[in-house]
Every structure is written in C-alpha cells, then in structure tokens.
Design a protein around this motif. Structure first.
Motif, PDB file in Angstrom:
ATOM      1  N   GLY A  47      33.632 -45.711-132.765  1.00  0.00           N
ATOM      2  CA  GLY A  47      34.709 -46.678-132.916  1.00  0.00           C
ATOM      3  C   GLY A  47      35.354 -47.079-131.608  1.00  0.00           C
ATOM      4  O   GLY A  47      36.130 -48.033-131.564  1.00  0.00           O
ATOM      5  N   TYR A  48      35.033 -46.379-130.501  1.00  0.00           N
ATOM      6  CA  TYR A  48      35.625 -46.678-129.195  1.00  0.00           C
ATOM      7  C   TYR A  48      34.760 -47.615-128.359  1.00  0.00           C
ATOM      8  O   TYR A  48      35.260 -48.554-127.750  1.00  0.00           O
ATOM      9  N   CYS A  49      33.454 -47.339-128.304  1.00  0.00           N
ATOM     10  CA  CYS A  49      32.585 -48.151-127.435  1.00  0.00           C
ATOM     11  C   CYS A  49      31.562 -48.974-128.208  1.00  0.00           C
ATOM     12  O   CYS A  49      30.870 -49.809-127.625  1.00  0.00           O
TER      13      CYS A  49
ATOM     14  N   VAL B  56      34.975 -37.653-146.299  1.00  0.00           N
ATOM     15  CA  VAL B  56      35.902 -38.790-146.328  1.00  0.00           C
ATOM     16  C   VAL B  56      35.148 -40.081-146.647  1.00  0.00           C
ATOM     17  O   VAL B  56      35.571 -40.891-147.478  1.00  0.00           O
ATOM     18  N   ILE B  57      34.018 -40.261-145.968  1.00  0.00           N
ATOM     19  CA  ILE B  57      33.227 -41.480-146.166  1.00  0.00           C
ATOM     20  C   ILE B  57      32.617 -41.503-147.558  1.00  0.00           C
ATOM     21  O   ILE B  57      32.618 -42.539-148.246  1.00  0.00           O
TER      22      ILE B  57
ATOM     23  N   ASP C  60      41.028 -40.451-135.373  1.00  0.00           N
ATOM     24  CA  ASP C  60      41.978 -40.441-136.489  1.00  0.00           C
ATOM     25  C   ASP C  60      41.742 -41.570-137.483  1.00  0.00           C
ATOM     26  O   ASP C  60      42.596 -41.863-138.309  1.00  0.00           O
ATOM     27  N   GLU C  61      40.601 -42.215-137.406  1.00  0.00           N
ATOM     28  CA  GLU C  61      40.385 -43.366-138.286  1.00  0.00           C
ATOM     29  C   GLU C  61      38.897 -43.596-138.528  1.00  0.00           C
ATOM     30  O   GLU C  61      38.081 -43.483-137.623  1.00  0.00           O
TER      31      GLU C  61
ATOM     32  N   PRO D   2      41.508 -44.285-143.703  1.00  0.00           N
ATOM     33  CA  PRO D   2      42.044 -43.325-142.730  1.00  0.00           C
ATOM     34  C   PRO D   2      41.511 -41.924-142.990  1.00  0.00           C
ATOM     35  O   PRO D   2      41.315 -41.519-144.128  1.00  0.00           O
ATOM     36  N   GLU D   3      41.276 -41.213-141.880  1.00  0.00           N
ATOM     37  CA  GLU D   3      40.767 -39.848-142.011  1.00  0.00           C
ATOM     38  C   GLU D   3      41.875 -38.930-142.530  1.00  0.00           C
ATOM     39  O   GLU D   3      41.604 -37.991-143.229  1.00  0.00           O
TER      40      GLU D   3
END
Length: 560
Positions: free
Chosen positions: A331-333, A387-388, A533-534, A559-560
């Motif tokens: 989710g960052y890169c 979660v998913i 966190d997400e 959200p996690e």
C-alpha cells in the motif's frame, strides 16, 4: 497457364519492410518468372520478416502455414523463392513441407536451383532433396559453431565481445582499426563508478554484507544513489557486479547459456575467461575478487544449513504459495508482494530443546531488492488474511442474496473482456516484432565478425542485447494482460459451481486448502493494498452499479 506466387524472405534488419530493400529481390523473382511463357504471376505474394529458418520448423512459421492452406484451396500452382534456404534449413522438416505442397499440386522453383520438388514416386529425387537440406542445416550449425569458437578465441585474447558496458565502464574507440577498416571499441573505466564498485566489494569482503544489505546501504547515500543504474540500487544489480570477472580484469564468455528459449547462469568452471588480466580495465585485484566469491559461497551454504547446524526442530507453518499472492500489493509503493517466511526461535526450559517456527509472510518486492522503503515491508499472513477473508465473506453474502445480479454482471463484463483481448493481441504482436528483429540481427553476427556488415560486432551485439531486454519487458506486460483477462470476471457457471461445492463461505476460509482459497480470491478480487494499519480490497464487481441499496463495494476500504 500456371499461376505463380512469390515467397520473399529477408535476412537483415534493414529489410524488415516488404516495400523497402526487398525491391531488388522482388525484381529478380519477377524477371525469372517472366522467362517462362506458360507462367502467370499472381497478385498475391508471401513475405516473411526473417523468422529463423534454422531454429523454427514449418509449423512454427505463419507464412509457410498460410502457403500450405492456400495450396489446399488450389489457389496457385508454383511457389517461387529466391533460394532453397528461403523455404527452410532443416534436414527432415523442410523436405516434408515441400512434399506436402507437391501432394497438393504445388511445385517449388527457385531462381538459383530451378525446380526442387521431386515427384511422389521419385525416391532418388526425394533422397537428394533430403541431402540438400541436410547440407543447409549443417551449414547453419557450422555458422553457429564458428561464431562461438571465434568469440571464445577473442575473449581468451582479452577482447570485450560487445554488448552493454558493465557498471563502472563505458565503451570508447580504442584507436585500432580492423582489417576491414572499421574502428574498434574497448572498455574504459569510469573513475567515479569504479569507486562504488570497490566499495561494494569492500562491504562484501570485509563486512560480509549480502547483496540486499549492500543495495540498502548504497541507497541511503544520495551520492551513491544518483549514480545507480536506473536511479536505484537493487540486490540483483549488486549480485551481477560481485560475480562479474571483468572487474578483476578478465573478460568472459559463456557465463550463461540459452536452453529452450530461456537463459540460465553457468557455474564459474564453465566460463571462458581471458588468459591474462587486462590492467587497463582492472578495478578489483584478482585476489580480492576470488576471496569475495569464496565468502559468498560460504555465506550461501551457511544460510542453507543454519537450522540443521543449530539442531533446531522446525515447526512448519508455511505450506507454499499463499492464497492472496496473485492480487496483493504494498500500500506504500504499489509493488506486488511476494511469498516469504519469517522465523522465530526459542528454547523449551524443561528439556533444553531448541525450536523454531516458520510463519508465512507477504514481502514487498521493492524493499526486498534493497530499494528504500520507510514503511513496513512485510506482513504476516496470519494477521492480514483473516481480515481480508472476513471482508470477502461479507461481500459474498451480499451476492448470495441477489443471485439474479449475475445476468447483469455478465453483460457488463463482456465489454471489458473485448477490450482486454484487443490489448493482449496488440502486445503479443509487438513481442513478435521484437523477436523477428532479434532473429534478423542474430543471423548477421557472422557477417559482422568478418566485417561484411555495416555495423561492428560490438555495435550489433549491443543492439541485440537491447532488443532482448525490450522483449523481456514486453513478455512481462503480456503476462500481466493474460492474468487480467483470465481473472476479469466471475461467470454464472463459476458462481453455480462454487455455490454447489461450498455451502458456507465462512467455512471455506476456515477449512479450505490454499489452492481453493486462491481460486476464489482470484475470481472475486481485482487488487488488495496493504498498509500497517489499513487494508483496501478492490472487488471486480462493484455492487452499487447493480443494487439500489448501499452495499459493500469494490472500492471499500477495510480497516485492519
């Protein structure tokens, strides 16, 4: 009157276009055909952009298959190429193809040899045809061997065999002229890059850093990073630098070989090396280079056997491919996450027994290569998968409540499929063009080595390497397109099959094996982006497009 069609085939990069340098070849064929009073030249002609007649059988060459189909349709009587090797260069395959045309009533005449199609009952003629192409195949094989033998001798003499200059060097004119009057190039050390190479070897030898850690270290420095190939240091680049003997002054050949269309690295004992080091290109002394190789080998063996040496009982918890691996991204890169493992060690106090657990994790590919990554770059499967799966289960529950939705979904997705099919075909055609260019240029290597080609061998090899890199990139694009097409939709049949086999979706996530979960995820989910966190799940089917009430959608963030 016999209807004649021409086969035009080229063997150089400058002749790829049918209306380009082929005009001379076409003129020769036309003049040959006009010498026969009972021949009538047909409007249709066949053109092949030099797909190797030595590496490919008739069944692999689209033009020859088109000719064969037209022969079945009785569209023409005689096929005229310039030479016999334009049809093929394989001892058994090419005669069989020519006899197949003969069986359909089509003879093959060449400008150089006349009719080469024997009658069906002419055993001697068929034997001579086989001998003709046996010689053609041997000639092609001999050419390949001469290229390799010549390259080996040149490398042993310390010559650089062309291609892209390794990091730390550039190609410059040597001041030497070949016997054919062509200016030759050689490797020249780039001082500022050479300093980085020396630093890389120092980190490997003195600090025992691996490629990943070295890349990470270099990327911390803006000065080093600015000089990195493609703007960032990666572990693969570091490994290439640490294993290339050119840095010790030894040019090399046959460090890898092509098997079934794919390249694989060869062991050092199989390399062809220059007999003596060239001090003008030496950045690392040979002793340091050899010590680095030995230490890297020892580290690799240590890593592979570390658990056995520690006498540790490993509790296996990673059964292989993770179920989200096809659709999960950092989710960052934005880089695709890969399959990995994380080890935890402990000792049982009562018995002193050492144990380790191996937990499956999703790793960021960019961070794994040493690319700077200031956020979390690995995620434990046992933390993010529940979660998913819960989000997917809730989503499926909404689908089950509205089974008729799939009629509308199927109509909506047909357009997307058509777009993807067109896009995939376009990328495949581009890959074919690149392959043809590579075949064309590879066939001209012997001419370049003897000075009979407009480009020097070094320039030609550099162009070939550039095209091969372009092809690798293109194949990755095709792979992504194929995957997108494969997973573009959830059909009604898929839905019925899944619903019949699996009565409770919650039970699926608790009890199904990895492959079953992976199939389900790929059918429903387009993309998953994970942060510390997400977690965001993008479903292939956006329910708000079909349902009047607000429901879980393909763009919902979970959200996690």
């Amino acid at each position: 009157m016999k209807k004649i069609r021409m086969l035009l085939r080229v063997s150089s990069d400058q002749q790829l276009e049918a209306d380009g340098d082929l005009s001379i070849q076409r003129k020769i064929l036309v003049e040959y055909i006009q010498k026969h009073d009972d021949w009538l030249l047909d409007e249709k002609e066949y053109f092949e952009g030099s797909k190797s007649a030595y590496k490919n059988t008739a069944s692999q060459r689209e033009v020859l298959q088109e000719i064969l189909q037209d022969a079945r349709n009785r569209e023409f009587d005689i096929l005229v190429p310039y030479k016999d090797d334009r049809v093929g260069r394989l001892m058994w395959d090419t005669p069989l193809y020519i006899m197949s045309l003969k069986g359909l009533g089509v003879d093959v005449y060449t400008v150089k040899d006349g009719c080469i199609s024997p009658e069906a009952d002419d055993i001697m003629g068929q034997m001579m045809l086989t001998f003709r192409y046996a010689n053609a195949q041997k000639s092609s094989a001999d050419t390949g061997m001469r290229v390799k033998d010549t390259a080996q001798k040149l490398v042993e003499q310390g010559k650089f065999m062309g291609g892209k200059a390794p990091f730390g060097y550039e190609l410059d004119y040597s001041g030497e002229i070949s016997k054919h009057g062509r200016a030759l190039k050689h490797l020249v050390v780039i001082p500022e890059q050479a300093e980085i190479v020396q630093y890389i070897y120092s980190l490997s030898l003195n600090k025992e850093f691996g490629s990943f850690k070295i890349a990470k270290e270099l990327n911390k420095s803006s000065e080093y990073k600015a000089l990195a190939p493609h703007g960032v240091w990666k572990s693969g680049t570091i490994t290439s630098i640490l294993t290339n003997p050119v840095y010790a002054g030894f040019t090399a050949y046959k460090r890898r070989e092509r098997v079934n269309g794919k390249y694989r690295r060869l062991d050092g004992e199989d390399w062809i090396l220059a007999k003596e080091a060239d001090p003008d290109i030496q950045i690392i002394d040979p002793d340091t280079w050899n010590r680095v190789q030995e230490k890297r080998k020892m580290r690799g063996q240590k890593y592979q056997t570390k658990l056995e040496k520690k006498d540790v009982t490993v509790i296996q918890k990673n059964d292989g491919m993770l179920p989200l691996i096809d659709v999960i991204y950092c989710g960052y890169c934005g880089s695709k996450l890969t399959n990995g493992s994380k080890y935890n060690y402990w000792t049982i106090k009562a018995t002193g027994e050492k144990r380790a657990s191996r937990l499956p994790v999703y790793k960021c590919q960019n961070a794994k290569q040493g690319v700077p990554h200031d956020k979390v770059y690995q995620f434990r499967a046992d933390e993010i998968e529940p979660v998913i799966f819960e989000a997917i289960a809730a989503y499926i529950g909404k689908l089950q409540e509205n089974e008729n939705i799939f009629d509308e979904i199927e109509k909506n997705q047909n357009h997307e499929k058509r777009v993807l099919v067109r896009g995939l075909k376009k990328e495949q055609e581009e890959a074919d063009k690149i392959r043809k260019k590579i075949d064309v240029m590879e066939e001209t290597i012997p001419a370049a080595m003897t000075g009979e080609y407009p480009l020097s061998l070094e320039e030609l090899v550099a162009l070939i390497q550039k095209q091969k890199e372009k092809l690798e990139h293109q194949l990755e694009i095709i792979k992504e397109k194929e995957f997108s097409l494969q997973n573009v939709s959830v059909s009604v049949n898929d839905w019925e099959e899944l619903k019949e086999k699996i009565p409770s979706w919650q039970e699926v996530f608790l009890n199904a094996d990895v492959e079953a979960k992976r199939v389900l995820v790929n059918r429903l989910v387009r993309r998953i982006e994970v942060k510390k966190d997400e977690i965001t799940v993008y479903f292939k089917i956006h329910l708000d497009d079909f349902l009047s009430q607000s429901r879980i959608t393909g763009d919902s963030g979970v959200p996690e």
